[in-house]
Design an enzyme around this catalytic site. Sequence first.
Site, PDB file in Angstrom:
ATOM      1  N   GLY A 135       0.798  -1.229   0.083  1.00 29.85           N
ATOM      2  CA  GLY A 135      -0.077  -0.069  -0.011  1.00 29.85           C
ATOM      3  C   GLY A 135       0.721   1.234   0.031  1.00 29.85           C
ATOM      4  O   GLY A 135       0.708   2.209  -0.963  1.00 29.85           O
ATOM      5  N   TYR A 136       1.819   1.299   0.950  1.00 28.26           N
ATOM      6  CA  TYR A 136       2.843   2.383   0.829  1.00 28.26           C
ATOM      7  C   TYR A 136       3.527   2.517  -0.398  1.00 28.26           C
ATOM      8  O   TYR A 136       3.843   3.568  -0.904  1.00 28.26           O
ATOM      9  CB  TYR A 136       3.723   2.150   2.083  1.00 28.26           C
ATOM     10  CG  TYR A 136       4.891   2.949   2.360  1.00 28.26           C
ATOM     11  CD1 TYR A 136       4.481   4.546   2.833  1.00 28.26           C
ATOM     12  CD2 TYR A 136       6.237   2.884   1.819  1.00 28.26           C
ATOM     13  CE1 TYR A 136       5.716   5.378   2.929  1.00 28.26           C
ATOM     14  CE2 TYR A 136       7.339   3.865   1.922  1.00 28.26           C
ATOM     15  CZ  TYR A 136       6.696   5.206   2.538  1.00 28.26           C
ATOM     16  OH  TYR A 136       7.726   6.138   2.626  1.00 28.26           O
TER      17      TYR A 136
END
Length: 251
Positions: free
Chosen positions: A153-154
């Site tokens: 996600g990052y």
Amino acid sequence: MGVLTGRVALVTGAGQGVGRGIARALAAEGARLAIVGRTSQKIEDVAAEIRSEGGEAHAFTCDVLIPEQIEQLVTDVVEHFGSLSILVNNAQSTVHGELLDLSEMEYFRGMESGPLATWRLMRASHPHMRGHGTVVNLGSAAGVRWNPSGYGGYAAAKEAIRVLTRTAACEWAADGIRVNAILPLANSPALEDWAKINPEESAEYMTTIPLGRLGDSETDIGPAVVFLCSESSRYITGHSLPVDGGQVLMR
């Protein structure tokens, strides 16, 4: 006289870590600093540090998740300093966890604090930077490593920022605005705590860095940003520069 004397720089997430180091490096080269963050005491402390060393800095409280605060921030910075010529988008909420474990709220928080906030700040700053502007966005090695398991996600948020960087570099070149990104690897209190708890994993991680150490936010990461904001890089735009001791070796 520093290489950035007369320039006004806005740095988000400047109350600690990489943002603080970048802000201090810019100030050391003569830039006037807008120190931006959510926690007023932290940014006031950094602004006071810079002023005590002969620089000019003012603290501005802003939550980059709130669009209205971003618009007001840019207005306030220009009103206070009279101009704006450097924007450093550093603020970003971290998102950890495997994809099946991430909640939609966590994923959206990463995207809102990363590429969405970056785009909003770039858009709000653009009218004030025509003819003399430089933008430095922060990407991450997380987005270019072969295996981003555990922080996908990052990584997705940081890669979106690099796409925005390349796009703005092309679309805004005629406006006299250069846009680049850095992919920093720097020491931090969080990394130090992690190393103490996971000494074997930390030692293995250090072997992935050819120069054998983590960077210092002010003396390693900061000068790279200074370079990208200076006339020495006037023919560079749309570039992603790893500042990571050789860990990524981008092609």
